[in-house]
Design a protein around this motif. Sequence first.
Motif, PDB file in Angstrom:
ATOM      1  N   TYR A   1     -15.559   3.691  -9.156  1.00 39.71           N
ATOM      2  CA  TYR A   1     -15.388   4.370 -10.623  1.00 39.71           C
ATOM      3  C   TYR A   1     -15.025   5.973 -10.492  1.00 39.71           C
ATOM      4  O   TYR A   1     -14.281   6.648 -11.176  1.00 39.71           O
ATOM      5  CB  TYR A   1     -16.494   4.322 -11.241  1.00 39.71           C
TER       6      TYR A   1
ATOM      7  N   LYS B   1     -19.224  -2.399 -21.755  1.00 40.97           N
ATOM      8  CA  LYS B   1     -20.483  -3.075 -21.616  1.00 40.97           C
ATOM      9  C   LYS B   1     -21.582  -2.268 -21.064  1.00 40.97           C
ATOM     10  O   LYS B   1     -22.813  -2.512 -21.519  1.00 40.97           O
ATOM     11  CB  LYS B   1     -20.210  -4.014 -20.583  1.00 40.97           C
ATOM     12  N   ARG B   2     -21.233  -1.199 -20.350  1.00 47.07           N
ATOM     13  CA  ARG B   2     -22.010  -0.157 -19.755  1.00 47.07           C
ATOM     14  C   ARG B   2     -21.997   1.028 -20.056  1.00 47.07           C
ATOM     15  O   ARG B   2     -20.592   1.702 -19.873  1.00 47.07           O
ATOM     16  CB  ARG B   2     -22.074  -0.333 -18.438  1.00 47.07           C
TER      17      ARG B   2
ATOM     18  N   LEU C   1     -18.233  -6.020 -11.353  1.00 50.02           N
ATOM     19  CA  LEU C   1     -18.879  -4.588 -11.983  1.00 50.02           C
ATOM     20  C   LEU C   1     -19.448  -3.803 -10.675  1.00 50.02           C
ATOM     21  O   LEU C   1     -19.553  -2.709 -10.831  1.00 50.02           O
ATOM     22  CB  LEU C   1     -20.088  -4.969 -12.948  1.00 50.02           C
TER      23      LEU C   1
ATOM     24  N   ALA D   1     -15.553  -2.880 -18.286  1.00 44.98           N
ATOM     25  CA  ALA D   1     -17.014  -2.179 -18.126  1.00 44.98           C
ATOM     26  C   ALA D   1     -17.371  -1.065 -19.036  1.00 44.98           C
ATOM     27  O   ALA D   1     -18.389  -1.007 -19.620  1.00 44.98           O
ATOM     28  CB  ALA D   1     -17.046  -1.599 -16.592  1.00 44.98           C
TER      29      ALA D   1
ATOM     30  N   PHE E   1     -20.007   3.843 -17.755  1.00 47.46           N
ATOM     31  CA  PHE E   1     -18.755   3.466 -17.419  1.00 47.46           C
ATOM     32  C   PHE E   1     -17.881   4.008 -18.665  1.00 47.46           C
ATOM     33  O   PHE E   1     -16.407   3.819 -18.738  1.00 47.46           O
ATOM     34  CB  PHE E   1     -18.423   2.157 -17.346  1.00 47.46           C
TER      35      PHE E   1
ATOM     36  N   GLU F   1     -18.752 -11.703 -12.549  1.00 54.47           N
ATOM     37  CA  GLU F   1     -18.859 -10.647 -13.491  1.00 54.47           C
ATOM     38  C   GLU F   1     -19.627  -9.458 -12.727  1.00 54.47           C
ATOM     39  O   GLU F   1     -19.337  -8.283 -12.645  1.00 54.47           O
ATOM     40  CB  GLU F   1     -19.517 -10.744 -14.861  1.00 54.47           C
TER      41      GLU F   1
ATOM     42  N   ALA G   1     -12.624   1.064 -15.148  1.00 54.42           N
ATOM     43  CA  ALA G   1     -13.838   0.426 -16.149  1.00 54.42           C
ATOM     44  C   ALA G   1     -12.949   0.037 -17.401  1.00 54.42           C
ATOM     45  O   ALA G   1     -13.641  -0.738 -18.144  1.00 54.42           O
ATOM     46  CB  ALA G   1     -14.438   1.724 -16.544  1.00 54.42           C
TER      47      ALA G   1
ATOM     48  N   ARG H   1     -18.306   0.130 -10.090  1.00 57.15           N
ATOM     49  CA  ARG H   1     -19.214   1.012  -9.819  1.00 57.15           C
ATOM     50  C   ARG H   1     -18.756   1.831  -8.373  1.00 57.15           C
ATOM     51  O   ARG H   1     -18.798   3.037  -8.483  1.00 57.15           O
ATOM     52  CB  ARG H   1     -20.794   0.489  -9.679  1.00 57.15           C
TER      53      ARG H   1
END
Length: 336
Positions: free
Chosen positions: A134, A179-180, A127, A176, A183, A123, A141, A131
């Motif tokens: 992106y 989760k973040r 990610l 993503a 993103f 994971e 994402a 990043r």
Amino acid sequence: MFSWLGRIASACLRPLGRYVLMNKDDNDSLGGEDDALLWCKDLEKHSHGEFSFAVVQANEFLEDQSQVETGHHATFVGVYDGHGGPEASRFICDHLFQNLIRLARESGTISEDILRNAFSETEDGFLTLVRRAYEIKPLIAAIGSCCLVGVIWEVMKQGVWRVKGIIQVSRSIGDAYLKRPEFALDPSFPRFHLHEPLCRPVLRSDPSICKRVLQPNDKFIIFASDGLWEYLTNQDAVEIVHNNPRMGVARRILISAMKQACKKRQMTYNQLKKFDKGDRRNFHDDITVVIIFIDHAMLENKGSLPELSVRGFVDTVGPSNFNFPQGIDANTKSPI
């Protein structure tokens, strides 16, 4: 491994042109002419028996990725059901097993924590790729994959059970944007735009683990992506495996599912085979099936077996590195 970011990005984002057709067994009794989007592999040996492997493509780009890794005393099976694109499932296929075997060698054993750590590192690696990509490809994402993984080691099995769907999944690698906050996708991507800011992750990447010591009456294990279970029940699949020869049985299960899809659309399987990838997605999803047969007599057989790495829909069978240093004796470890 993750210091080679350039190579990782290239491997993950390159086109799927390396996918080609592989061997076909005699399918006169299964539906006439060959299905150009169906791949199968039969029958190979693993540490405790044999396995049958089949994949059918429906999407424009195959989002199911899969692998079987065999060693002298261990077998690894991975089915990665991608969504949003193939990048996450391909990244997992390239890295999850490698992370697992590296961590297992460092610790001298395979355990639930080792499996969880392998998922966590995979994971984190994906990610990192998200990043870096992106700014030029924001939709990366929204790409992710569910995973079904099994490890058979001596008489031990670990399974990471599949989660279904695309928005409804509770665990995945990737995705993503769920989760973040960095993103989050803007309204120009309405399918993936969140109307409220993401305050905390709504998906997890840590696996749900089920463990079982194999029993004498355990004959086989069926691994499959969720495209299969849309058309067949657990009992349907078990009866097909139980009542038919091993050779070609994974392919037989795939065709049974596709025939059920045809029945719902009032069409024949021969008519379905005329639709090309992309258009086939209107009738069924990508489907992967791996049948792992357990031959208990082989549990005591210490003879040499081939070390194989087999990937679904790829016309290569290479050596696997699923072995431990000779100083490590699995029999001395506590059962998982």
